[in-house]
Design an enzyme around this catalytic site. Structure first.
Site, PDB file in Angstrom:
ATOM      1  N   GLY A  82       0.714  -1.389   0.299  1.00 31.21           N
ATOM      2  CA  GLY A  82      -0.019   0.034   0.178  1.00 31.21           C
ATOM      3  C   GLY A  82       0.845   1.203  -0.056  1.00 31.21           C
ATOM      4  CG  ASP A 140      -8.977   0.647   9.613  1.00 28.48           C
ATOM      5  OD1 ASP A 140      -9.831   1.467   9.969  1.00 28.48           O
ATOM      6  OD2 ASP A 140      -9.695  -0.545   9.186  1.00 28.48           O
ATOM      7  CG  PHE A 183     -12.705  -0.365   2.069  1.00 34.14           C
ATOM      8  CD1 PHE A 183     -11.974  -0.676   3.260  1.00 34.14           C
ATOM      9  CD2 PHE A 183     -12.177  -0.466   0.804  1.00 34.14           C
ATOM     10  CE1 PHE A 183     -10.709  -1.433   2.877  1.00 34.14           C
ATOM     11  CE2 PHE A 183     -11.183  -1.159   0.381  1.00 34.14           C
ATOM     12  CZ  PHE A 183     -10.378  -1.763   1.637  1.00 34.14           C
ATOM     13  NE  ARG A 197      -1.944  -3.451  -4.117  1.00 34.10           N
ATOM     14  CZ  ARG A 197      -2.076  -3.436  -2.830  1.00 34.10           C
ATOM     15  NH1 ARG A 197      -2.162  -2.254  -2.088  1.00 34.10           N
ATOM     16  NH2 ARG A 197      -2.282  -4.412  -2.459  1.00 34.10           N
TER      17      ARG A 197
HETATM   18  P1  IMP Z   1      -5.138  -1.431  10.577  1.00 32.78           P
HETATM   19  O1  IMP Z   1      -4.274  -2.554  11.197  1.00 32.78           O
HETATM   20  O2  IMP Z   1      -6.561  -1.949  10.904  1.00 32.78           O
HETATM   21  O3  IMP Z   1      -4.776  -0.298  10.993  1.00 32.78           O
HETATM   22  O4  IMP Z   1      -4.859  -1.790   9.096  1.00 32.78           O
HETATM   23  C1  IMP Z   1      -3.943  -1.308   8.409  1.00 32.78           C
HETATM   24  C2  IMP Z   1      -3.902  -1.577   6.883  1.00 32.78           C
HETATM   25  O5  IMP Z   1      -5.375  -2.185   6.544  1.00 32.78           O
HETATM   26  C3  IMP Z   1      -3.469  -0.658   5.955  1.00 32.78           C
HETATM   27  O6  IMP Z   1      -2.105  -0.705   5.924  1.00 32.78           O
HETATM   28  C4  IMP Z   1      -4.165  -0.851   4.528  1.00 32.78           C
HETATM   29  O7  IMP Z   1      -3.561  -1.816   3.816  1.00 32.78           O
HETATM   30  C5  IMP Z   1      -5.488  -1.594   5.136  1.00 32.78           C
HETATM   31  N1  IMP Z   1      -6.661  -0.507   4.990  1.00 32.78           N
HETATM   32  C6  IMP Z   1      -7.308  -0.057   6.120  1.00 32.78           C
HETATM   33  N2  IMP Z   1      -8.151   0.644   5.853  1.00 32.78           N
HETATM   34  C7  IMP Z   1      -8.356   0.548   4.411  1.00 32.78           C
HETATM   35  C8  IMP Z   1      -9.088   1.013   3.266  1.00 32.78           C
HETATM   36  O8  IMP Z   1      -9.922   2.078   3.598  1.00 32.78           O
HETATM   37  N3  IMP Z   1      -8.554   1.102   2.132  1.00 32.78           N
HETATM   38  C9  IMP Z   1      -7.642   0.037   1.783  1.00 32.78           C
HETATM   39  N4  IMP Z   1      -6.839  -0.654   2.546  1.00 32.78           N
HETATM   40  C10 IMP Z   1      -7.188  -0.183   3.993  1.00 32.78           C
HETATM   41 MG    MG Z   2      -0.987  -1.543   4.152  1.00 34.04          MG
END
Ligand code: IMP
Ligand code: MG
Length: 179
Positions: free
Chosen positions: A43, A102, A151, A164
Protein backbone atom coordinates in the site's frame (compact mmCIF):
# COMPACT_ATOMS: atom_id res chain seq x y z
CA UNK A 1 -12.04 0.88 -12.90
CA UNK A 2 -13.11 4.53 -12.42
CA UNK A 3 -16.76 3.46 -12.70
CA UNK A 4 -16.36 1.57 -9.40
CA UNK A 5 -15.55 4.80 -7.55
CA UNK A 6 -18.45 6.46 -5.75
CA UNK A 7 -16.62 9.76 -5.27
CA UNK A 8 -13.11 11.21 -5.00
CA UNK A 9 -12.09 11.98 -1.43
CA UNK A 10 -8.60 13.41 -2.04
CA UNK A 11 -7.54 14.73 -5.43
CA UNK A 12 -4.16 14.34 -7.11
CA UNK A 13 -3.40 17.99 -6.43
CA UNK A 14 -4.22 17.66 -2.73
CA UNK A 15 -2.03 14.56 -2.50
CA UNK A 16 0.86 16.29 -4.25
CA UNK A 17 0.68 19.33 -1.95
CA UNK A 18 0.45 17.25 1.22
CA UNK A 19 3.29 14.91 0.26
CA UNK A 20 5.49 17.89 -0.54
CA UNK A 21 4.69 19.39 2.86
CA UNK A 22 5.48 16.13 4.68
CA UNK A 23 8.72 15.63 2.73
CA UNK A 24 9.87 19.16 3.52
CA UNK A 25 9.11 18.66 7.22
CA UNK A 26 10.98 15.35 7.27
CA UNK A 27 13.98 16.98 5.60
CA UNK A 28 14.12 19.49 8.45
CA UNK A 29 13.54 16.96 11.24
CA UNK A 30 16.00 14.39 9.87
CA UNK A 31 18.56 16.79 8.38
CA UNK A 32 21.69 15.15 9.78
CA UNK A 33 20.24 11.83 10.83
CA UNK A 34 20.57 9.75 7.67
CA UNK A 35 17.19 8.09 8.33
CA UNK A 36 16.00 4.80 6.95
CA UNK A 37 12.46 4.93 5.65
CA UNK A 38 10.67 1.60 5.86
CA UNK A 39 7.69 1.35 3.55
CA UNK A 40 4.88 -1.07 4.29
CA UNK A 41 4.18 -3.07 1.14
CA UNK A 42 2.17 -2.92 -1.00
CA UNK A 43 0.00 0.00 0.00
CA UNK A 44 2.71 2.53 0.83
CA UNK A 45 4.65 2.22 -2.44
CA UNK A 46 3.19 5.23 -4.25
CA UNK A 47 3.26 7.42 -1.15
CA UNK A 48 6.83 6.33 -0.39
CA UNK A 49 8.15 7.07 -3.86
CA UNK A 50 6.63 10.55 -3.91
CA UNK A 51 7.62 11.23 -0.29
CA UNK A 52 11.32 10.49 -0.76
CA UNK A 53 11.44 12.70 -3.86
CA UNK A 54 10.08 15.51 -1.69
CA UNK A 55 12.65 14.88 1.04
CA UNK A 56 16.00 16.19 -0.21
CA UNK A 57 18.40 14.82 2.41
CA UNK A 58 20.60 11.71 2.55
CA UNK A 59 18.37 8.76 3.42
CA UNK A 60 17.95 5.09 2.67
CA UNK A 61 14.88 2.99 2.07
CA UNK A 62 13.72 -0.52 2.76
CA UNK A 63 10.41 -2.35 2.62
CA UNK A 64 8.50 -4.74 4.79
CA UNK A 65 5.37 -6.70 3.94
CA UNK A 66 2.93 -7.75 6.61
CA UNK A 67 -0.44 -9.35 6.20
CA UNK A 68 -3.18 -7.82 8.28
CA UNK A 69 -6.27 -8.56 6.27
CA UNK A 70 -7.11 -12.08 5.20
CA UNK A 71 -9.39 -10.51 2.57
CA UNK A 72 -12.16 -7.97 2.42
CA UNK A 73 -12.23 -4.69 4.25
CA UNK A 74 -11.85 -5.48 7.94
CA UNK A 75 -8.68 -6.02 9.97
CA UNK A 76 -8.25 -9.55 11.26
CA UNK A 77 -5.88 -8.49 14.04
CA UNK A 78 -3.57 -11.33 13.04
CA UNK A 79 -0.31 -9.92 11.71
CA UNK A 80 2.35 -11.89 9.91
CA UNK A 81 5.63 -10.78 8.26
CA UNK A 82 5.55 -11.87 4.62
CA UNK A 83 8.77 -10.08 3.62
CA UNK A 84 11.22 -8.67 6.12
CA UNK A 85 13.53 -5.66 5.67
CA UNK A 86 16.96 -6.38 4.22
CA UNK A 87 18.95 -3.93 6.35
CA UNK A 88 20.23 -3.85 9.90
CA UNK A 89 18.47 -0.96 11.66
CA UNK A 90 20.38 -1.07 14.94
CA UNK A 91 21.38 2.48 15.85
CA UNK A 92 19.52 3.94 12.84
CA UNK A 93 16.75 6.53 12.82
CA UNK A 94 13.76 4.65 11.46
CA UNK A 95 10.65 6.13 9.90
CA UNK A 96 7.87 3.68 9.15
CA UNK A 97 5.87 4.80 6.11
CA UNK A 98 2.28 3.53 5.94
CA UNK A 99 -0.58 4.18 3.56
CA UNK A 100 -3.35 4.20 6.15
CA UNK A 101 -3.83 3.59 9.85
CA UNK A 102 -7.21 2.09 10.55
CA UNK A 103 -7.46 -0.02 13.74
CA UNK A 104 -3.71 0.50 14.26
CA UNK A 105 -3.19 -3.21 14.91
CA UNK A 106 -0.81 -3.68 11.98
CA UNK A 107 1.32 -0.69 12.96
CA UNK A 108 1.50 -1.52 16.64
CA UNK A 109 2.79 -4.97 15.73
CA UNK A 110 5.29 -3.47 13.28
CA UNK A 111 6.56 -0.92 15.79
CA UNK A 112 6.98 -3.57 18.46
CA UNK A 113 8.80 -5.87 16.06
CA UNK A 114 11.14 -3.17 14.69
CA UNK A 115 11.80 -1.65 18.13
CA UNK A 116 13.23 -4.98 19.30
CA UNK A 117 16.03 -4.46 16.75
CA UNK A 118 17.28 -1.43 18.71
CA UNK A 119 16.95 1.50 16.30
CA UNK A 120 18.14 4.90 17.58
CA UNK A 121 14.60 6.18 17.12
CA UNK A 122 11.39 5.04 15.50
CA UNK A 123 8.58 7.22 14.20
CA UNK A 124 5.55 6.78 12.00
CA UNK A 125 4.48 8.63 8.87
CA UNK A 126 1.03 7.70 7.54
CA UNK A 127 -0.73 9.28 4.61
CA UNK A 128 -4.24 8.58 5.89
CA UNK A 129 -5.61 8.40 9.42
CA UNK A 130 -8.99 6.74 10.03
CA UNK A 131 -8.87 7.89 13.65
CA UNK A 132 -12.37 6.88 14.74
CA UNK A 133 -11.63 3.20 14.06
CA UNK A 134 -8.52 3.06 16.24
CA UNK A 135 -8.19 0.07 18.55
CA UNK A 136 -4.44 0.08 19.27
CA UNK A 137 -2.88 3.27 20.54
CA UNK A 138 -0.18 4.19 18.03
CA UNK A 139 1.47 7.61 17.90
CA UNK A 140 1.25 9.10 14.41
CA UNK A 141 4.23 11.43 14.29
CA UNK A 142 3.45 12.54 10.74
CA UNK A 143 -0.02 12.20 9.22
CA UNK A 144 -1.36 13.42 5.90
CA UNK A 145 -5.15 13.43 6.03
CA UNK A 146 -7.66 12.42 8.64
CA UNK A 147 -10.48 10.62 6.84
CA UNK A 148 -13.94 9.32 7.82
CA UNK A 149 -14.75 5.65 8.28
CA UNK A 150 -15.22 4.78 4.62
CA UNK A 151 -13.33 2.21 2.61
CA UNK A 152 -10.96 4.03 0.27
CA UNK A 153 -8.83 2.92 -2.67
CA UNK A 154 -6.23 4.45 -4.99
CA UNK A 155 -2.75 5.94 -4.64
CA UNK A 156 -1.47 2.56 -3.44
CA UNK A 157 -4.54 1.44 -1.51
CA UNK A 158 -6.37 -1.59 -2.79
CA UNK A 159 -9.50 -3.63 -2.56
CA UNK A 160 -8.69 -7.28 -3.32
CA UNK A 161 -5.43 -6.05 -4.86
CA UNK A 162 -7.10 -3.75 -7.38
CA UNK A 163 -7.35 0.04 -7.76
CA UNK A 164 -3.81 0.77 -6.42
CA UNK A 165 -2.94 2.61 -9.63
CA UNK A 166 -5.67 5.26 -9.37
CA UNK A 167 -3.86 8.60 -8.99
CA UNK A 168 -6.33 9.88 -6.35
CA UNK A 169 -7.97 8.54 -3.19
CA UNK A 170 -11.54 7.52 -3.84
CA UNK A 171 -14.39 5.86 -2.00
CA UNK A 172 -15.40 2.55 -3.50
CA UNK A 173 -19.08 2.04 -4.27
CA UNK A 174 -20.35 0.18 -1.20
CA UNK A 175 -22.22 -2.40 -3.28
CA UNK A 176 -18.83 -3.61 -4.58
CA UNK A 177 -17.58 -4.90 -1.25
CA UNK A 178 -18.78 -6.72 1.79
CA UNK A 179 -17.50 -5.51 5.15
P1 IMP B 1 -5.08 -1.63 10.56
O1 IMP B 1 -4.24 -2.74 11.10
O2 IMP B 1 -6.54 -1.86 10.84
O3 IMP B 1 -4.64 -0.26 11.00
O4 IMP B 1 -5.01 -1.72 9.00
C1 IMP B 1 -3.96 -1.24 8.30
C2 IMP B 1 -3.94 -1.76 6.89
O5 IMP B 1 -5.25 -2.11 6.43
C3 IMP B 1 -3.47 -0.69 5.97
O6 IMP B 1 -2.07 -0.72 5.83
C4 IMP B 1 -4.19 -1.02 4.68
O7 IMP B 1 -3.43 -1.94 3.93
C5 IMP B 1 -5.47 -1.68 5.11
N1 IMP B 1 -6.61 -0.73 5.11
C6 IMP B 1 -7.24 -0.17 6.16
N2 IMP B 1 -8.25 0.64 5.77
C7 IMP B 1 -8.24 0.61 4.43
C8 IMP B 1 -9.04 1.28 3.42
O8 IMP B 1 -9.96 2.07 3.66
N3 IMP B 1 -8.71 0.98 2.14
C9 IMP B 1 -7.71 0.12 1.79
N4 IMP B 1 -6.94 -0.50 2.69
C10 IMP B 1 -7.20 -0.26 4.00
MG1 MG C 1 -0.91 -1.45 4.17
Amino acid sequence: MEEDIDHILITEEQLRAKVRELGTQLAVDYADKMPILIGALNGATLFMSDLIRACRIPLSIDFIAVSSYASGTRSSGVVRILKDIDRNIEGRHVLVVEDIVDTGLTLSYLIENLSARKPASIRICALLDKAERRVADVPLDYAGFRIPDEFVVGYGLDYNDLYRNLPYIGVLKPQLYRS
